[in-house]
Design a protein around this motif. Structure first.
Motif, mmCIF file in Angstrom:
data_model
loop_
_atom_site.group_PDB
_atom_site.id
_atom_site.type_symbol
_atom_site.label_atom_id
_atom_site.label_comp_id
_atom_site.label_asym_id
_atom_site.label_seq_id
_atom_site.Cartn_x
_atom_site.Cartn_y
_atom_site.Cartn_z
ATOM 1 N N LYS A 255 9.252 2.076 11.053
ATOM 2 C CA LYS A 255 8.205 1.703 10.325
ATOM 3 C C LYS A 255 8.123 0.046 10.128
ATOM 4 N N ASN B 109 -2.285 -2.541 2.094
ATOM 5 C CA ASN B 109 -1.253 -2.942 2.768
ATOM 6 C C ASN B 109 0.142 -3.336 1.550
ATOM 7 N N LYS C 10 1.459 -0.135 -0.113
ATOM 8 C CA LYS C 10 2.366 0.857 0.959
ATOM 9 C C LYS C 10 3.633 0.098 0.818
ATOM 10 N N LYS D 230 5.487 0.529 -2.182
ATOM 11 C CA LYS D 230 6.165 2.149 -2.293
ATOM 12 C C LYS D 230 7.031 2.259 -1.308
ATOM 13 N N ARG D 231 7.051 1.584 0.141
ATOM 14 C CA ARG D 231 8.194 1.503 0.689
ATOM 15 C C ARG D 231 9.491 1.020 0.357
ATOM 16 N N SER E 206 -8.919 4.738 1.715
ATOM 17 C CA SER E 206 -7.524 5.438 2.432
ATOM 18 C C SER E 206 -7.892 4.966 3.813
ATOM 19 N N SER F 140 -5.190 -0.905 7.721
ATOM 20 C CA SER F 140 -4.144 0.089 7.599
ATOM 21 C C SER F 140 -4.781 1.246 6.727
ATOM 22 N N MET G 275 -4.106 5.082 4.728
ATOM 23 C CA MET G 275 -3.097 5.466 3.638
ATOM 24 C C MET G 275 -2.866 7.180 4.002
ATOM 25 N N THR G 276 -1.682 7.418 3.823
ATOM 26 C CA THR G 276 -1.039 8.798 4.522
ATOM 27 C C THR G 276 -1.388 9.799 3.070
ATOM 28 N N ASP H 176 0.819 8.551 0.130
ATOM 29 C CA ASP H 176 0.243 7.360 -0.357
ATOM 30 C C ASP H 176 -0.685 7.975 -1.397
#
Length: 523
Positions: A45, A66, A69, A72-73, A132, A143, A145-146, A149
């Protein structure tokens, strides 16, 4: 509250990315097989992230998805990873992991990034799917979103008792699952949040529909079974109440209003709430100047009544608005000066504050989301030179002005409608300074913004857009000393990009001979 600025991301990424590849400061022998797999996935990732983020951190984080994310990561996902490996490592690795963790975002940062996305969604009327898929205007690094996310965003809204956004993002997560996106999230969890958030908004029929979908997947779901009975009971009760009202109307008949009664009714013109006007202006909607008023706005070469500094090299000036009178100075600060100002400000950037209208004490507020720093003229000759330029072009005394304030607005950064001057009900607003009220505002734009970030004046419909190297100026007070309430203004949320500004608040003391008083209150 989360406010992201470029040097922060560079610090975070530099901890784990070297020469374009993700690296970790420990050996494979120190980890269990499961931990190794997760670390390798995480490394993959970061490999994808590093290619663009390291080369262009400002551009990469200019996209709100971005930024969210990344928060969050480095907060949630890293926390999960950390918990897994801490029990199966040497003391050296644990020590190193703990040291690196202190540089990472916190839960507050992640929540702030999520709320920034929701704020942008509302202000700019963006649907969940647009965000998204990353289809925002002016983006450099798109980017996606999953499902996870979207779920995380919905869950943060749920924790904030914001059922409207909970519904939007749980529905988006469900939609992406239905499209075949691979995910560890299950439909049951999403449907559970979705049905309850819809119920909380008063739509029992739809809440019941989603609860039935949930039970079709998990018939033993305890909460859903309880909700099913409750929703059915409430729906039946609601229908019965509606039938009773209909029956009473049929029996009693509708009372007709006579023409005389109608004529007595006052016709009220609905007022547009300030919040709505503010958001409309941020989107580029709202009041438009008439052609006649526009024809009275001009551009010119300006030397401020033959000021010696500008007689041979006058500056470019253009009118932005007629009332309040707002002017813009073009090419008024060089790239070198802007970079120096940013360089001096970055180490000092702190969450921006406002002056408490009652106590006069500086404090943070949820309606001002930015980071700021103050620069004095005696610490760098360039700041002194900039202050002198403002004095030469405005003709106002700078000795009693506040120091140059530098502000950085990251993802969703904003400053909701406010006055720069102290009102009559705020007698202690600037008492500590002892220099009177804020007579005028000078605002430098030190970056272009891909989307959003305008300075808007909701009461009059003016919108001034960031343009790197320019500055805008307006008076907050009339010559009589009375406040000009039409100067109430706001900084719109930054949708895409990174906004740098610096401003000078000029005070009354020292202006007695430079801007003489008037006996007319609104002169």
């Amino acid at each position: 509250m989360f406010v992201l600025f470029p040097h922060f991301i560079h610090l975070i990424l530099s901890l784990f990315v070297q020469d374009g590849a993700a690296v970790f400061m420990f050996t494979v022998a120190e980890l269990s097989a499961v931990a190794v797999m997760l670390m390798l996935m995480w490394a993959d990732k970061l490999d994808l992230l590093s290619a663009t983020a390291i080369l262009d951190p400002e551009g990469f984080l200019g996209h709100p998805v971005n930024a969210f994310k990344l928060m969050k990561r480095l907060n949630t996902e890293w926390g999960d990873l950390e918990s897994l490996v801490l029990s199966d490592t040497t003391d050296g690795f644990i020590s190193n992991l703990t040291i690196q963790r202190q540089h990472f975002p916190t839960d507050e940062d992640q929540t702030g990034a999520a709320k920034a996305l929701l704020r942008l969604q509302d202000t700019y009327r963006l649907d969940a799917n647009t965000i998204s898929t990353g289809d925002l205007p002016g983006v450099k690094h798109k980017s996606l979103m999953t499902v996870e996310d979207c779920y995380e965003l919905g869950k943060i809204a749920y924790s904030d008792v914001d059922y409207y956004h909970t519904e939007l993002w749980m529905a988006q997560a469900l939609k992406q699952l239905d499209r075949g996106e691979e995910s560890t999230m299950d439909r049951v969890t999403l449907l559970d949040y979705l049905s309850y958030s819809i119920y909380q908004q008063g739509d029992i029929e739809r809440a019941l529909e989603f609860t039935k979908q949930l039970l079709a997947l998990d018939p033993e779901h305890q909460r859903a079974n309880g909700n099913l009975k409750y929703f059915e009971f409430q729906l039946e009760k609601q229908k019965k109440a509606e039938e009773d009202i209909t029956q009473k109307e049929k029996e009693g008949g509708k009372k007709e209003t006579t023409k005389k009664e109608k004529s007595k009714k006052k016709v009220s013109i609905p007022q547009v709430p300030e919040r709505k006007k503010y958001e409309m202006l941020c989107r580029g909607e709202g009041i438009r100047m008439t052609p006649r008023r526009l024809s009275r706005l001009f551009c010119r070469y300006y030397d401020n009544h033959h000021n010696p500094m500008y007689v041979l090299a006058p500056v470019k000036q253009q009118d932005e608005w007629d009332h309040p009178y707002i002017v813009r100075f073009l090419d008024i600060i060089s790239d070198k000066e802007m970079e120096r100002v940013k360089q001096l400000a970055k180490p000092r950037l702190r969450r921006a504050t406002i002056s408490n209208p009652i106590t006069g004490v500086l404090e943070t507020a949820p309606y001002r989301i930015s980071k700021s720093a103050w620069l004095t003229g005696y610490e760098d000759p360039m700041i002194d030179k900039i202050n002198q330029r403002i004095e030469d072009l405005t003709g106002l005394e700078m000795d009693t002005a506040e120091e140059l304030q530098v502000a950085n607005y990251g993802v969703g950064g904003q400053y909701e409608p406010h006055f720069d001057f102290g009102r009559k009900d705020e007698p202690d607003a600037f008492k500590e300074l002892g220099t009177g009220n804020r007579i005028a505002t000078w605002l430098f734009y030190m970056s272009d913004v891909a989307a959003g970030g305008a300075t808007v004046f909701p009461d009059v419909g003016a919108a001034v857009y960031p343009q790197k190297g320019t500055a805008v100026f307006w008076y907050n007070l009339f010559p009589s000393g009375e406040g000009d309430y039409s100067t109430r203004h706001a900084a719109c949320p930054v949708l895409v990009g990174n906004k740098w500004v610096s401003n000078k608040w000029i005070h009354e003391r020292g202006q007695e001979w430079r801007r003489p008083c008037s006996l007319n209150e609104t002169d």
